[in-house]
Design a protein around this motif. Sequence first.
Motif, PDB file in Angstrom:
ATOM      1  N   ARG A 159       4.688  -0.045  -7.115  1.00 44.94           N
ATOM      2  CA  ARG A 159       3.284   0.149  -7.458  1.00 44.94           C
ATOM      3  C   ARG A 159       2.397  -0.468  -6.380  1.00 44.94           C
ATOM      4  O   ARG A 159       2.746  -1.507  -5.814  1.00 44.94           O
ATOM      5  CB  ARG A 159       2.985  -0.510  -8.801  1.00 44.94           C
ATOM      6  CG  ARG A 159       3.674   0.177  -9.966  1.00 44.94           C
ATOM      7  CD  ARG A 159       3.784  -0.701 -11.203  1.00 44.94           C
ATOM      8  NE  ARG A 159       4.515  -0.030 -12.251  1.00 44.94           N
ATOM      9  CZ  ARG A 159       5.851   0.029 -12.336  1.00 44.94           C
ATOM     10  NH1 ARG A 159       6.595  -0.558 -11.416  1.00 44.94           N
ATOM     11  NH2 ARG A 159       6.436   0.688 -13.319  1.00 44.94           N
ATOM     12  N   PRO A 160       1.247   0.150  -6.119  1.00 42.38           N
ATOM     13  CA  PRO A 160       0.326  -0.467  -5.164  1.00 42.38           C
ATOM     14  C   PRO A 160       0.005  -1.901  -5.582  1.00 42.38           C
ATOM     15  O   PRO A 160      -0.222  -2.172  -6.764  1.00 42.38           O
ATOM     16  CB  PRO A 160      -0.921   0.423  -5.253  1.00 42.38           C
ATOM     17  CG  PRO A 160      -0.442   1.727  -5.787  1.00 42.38           C
ATOM     18  CD  PRO A 160       0.705   1.388  -6.696  1.00 42.38           C
ATOM     19  N   THR A 179      -2.084   9.066  -1.775  1.00 43.45           N
ATOM     20  CA  THR A 179      -2.163   7.641  -1.473  1.00 43.45           C
ATOM     21  C   THR A 179      -2.379   6.840  -2.752  1.00 43.45           C
ATOM     22  O   THR A 179      -2.851   7.364  -3.760  1.00 43.45           O
ATOM     23  CB  THR A 179      -3.332   7.346  -0.510  1.00 43.45           C
ATOM     24  OG1 THR A 179      -4.551   7.705  -1.152  1.00 43.45           O
ATOM     25  CG2 THR A 179      -3.194   8.125   0.788  1.00 43.45           C
ATOM     26  N   ASP A 180      -2.016   5.558  -2.682  1.00 40.59           N
ATOM     27  CA  ASP A 180      -2.270   4.597  -3.758  1.00 40.59           C
ATOM     28  C   ASP A 180      -1.756   5.072  -5.111  1.00 40.59           C
ATOM     29  O   ASP A 180      -2.501   5.142  -6.089  1.00 40.59           O
ATOM     30  CB  ASP A 180      -3.764   4.274  -3.847  1.00 40.59           C
ATOM     31  CG  ASP A 180      -4.267   3.592  -2.589  1.00 40.59           C
ATOM     32  OD1 ASP A 180      -3.541   2.739  -2.046  1.00 40.59           O
ATOM     33  OD2 ASP A 180      -5.383   3.913  -2.141  1.00 40.59           O
ATOM     34  N   ARG A 211      -0.719  -6.389   4.623  1.00 39.96           N
ATOM     35  CA  ARG A 211      -0.010  -5.571   3.636  1.00 39.96           C
ATOM     36  C   ARG A 211       1.217  -4.899   4.254  1.00 39.96           C
ATOM     37  O   ARG A 211       1.386  -4.868   5.466  1.00 39.96           O
ATOM     38  CB  ARG A 211      -0.935  -4.501   3.054  1.00 39.96           C
ATOM     39  CG  ARG A 211      -2.055  -5.064   2.205  1.00 39.96           C
ATOM     40  CD  ARG A 211      -2.983  -3.980   1.708  1.00 39.96           C
ATOM     41  NE  ARG A 211      -3.666  -3.369   2.853  1.00 39.96           N
ATOM     42  CZ  ARG A 211      -4.279  -2.200   2.815  1.00 39.96           C
ATOM     43  NH1 ARG A 211      -4.299  -1.481   1.700  1.00 39.96           N
ATOM     44  NH2 ARG A 211      -4.887  -1.727   3.885  1.00 39.96           N
ATOM     45  N   ALA A 223       0.897  -1.149   0.000  1.00 32.24           N
ATOM     46  CA  ALA A 223       0.000   0.000   0.000  1.00 32.24           C
ATOM     47  C   ALA A 223       0.939   1.203   0.000  1.00 32.24           C
ATOM     48  O   ALA A 223       1.894   1.234   0.778  1.00 32.24           O
ATOM     49  CB  ALA A 223      -0.885   0.005   1.238  1.00 32.24           C
ATOM     50  N   THR A 224       0.730   2.161  -0.876  1.00 34.73           N
ATOM     51  CA  THR A 224       1.721   3.221  -1.048  1.00 34.73           C
ATOM     52  C   THR A 224       1.210   4.598  -0.634  1.00 34.73           C
ATOM     53  O   THR A 224       0.031   4.915  -0.776  1.00 34.73           O
ATOM     54  CB  THR A 224       2.189   3.288  -2.509  1.00 34.73           C
ATOM     55  OG1 THR A 224       1.063   3.579  -3.346  1.00 34.73           O
ATOM     56  CG2 THR A 224       2.840   1.978  -2.944  1.00 34.73           C
TER      57      THR A 224
END
Length: 164
Positions: A144-145, A132-133, A64, A42-43
Motif C-alpha cells: 500500500r502507498p 499511481t498511488d 521514498r 510510492a506505488t
Amino acid sequence: MNFATCDLCDAHEDALADGRLRVLQPGFLLLGQARRFAGPAATLKVFEDNSLVRAALETPGNGRVLVVDGGGSLRCALVGGNLAQLGEKHGWAGIVVNGAVRDTEELEACAIGVRALATNPRKSVKLGAGQTDLIVDIAGELVRPGEWIYSDIDGILVSTEALV
C-alpha cells in the motif's frame, strides 16, 4: 539508515505473525550502490510501459521507495540507467520493480538501490498507461502507498509502520 532485514524479522515476530510485516518472495536482484535502503512506498501499476515510472522519478522522492508493479513481465525493462539517475538526483531511496530492468552497469554506478526480478536489454513502450498511488501486488504480497519498504542483501520487507 542502519538496519538488517534479518534483525527486523527477529525483533518483530508478532508483526510477521499478524501480517503487519511481510517478506517479499526471494529472487529479486540487488543493483545500485545503495545495498541497503528503506523508506515509505510510492506505488505504480504499469505493464510494459515505463512512462509513469519516469514521471514519478522526476518528482521529489523525499527518501521514498518507488514500488513498481510491472505484472512480473520480463519481456522488456521498466527501469534503466537514465531513470535510476533521475531517482538518485531527485532523492529517491530506492526502486523495487516487479519486472525487469536494464543498463546493469549504469545501475551499479548509481547511488540508489534497485531491486528487480531480472534484466532485459529491450526498452518498454511509452504510451503513458498505468495507475499511481494504489495497492499493488508485488510477488504475491500487497503493498500500500505509505507502507515502509526495507531492503538489504537478505531480502525485502514491507511494514505497515516505520521499524527503525
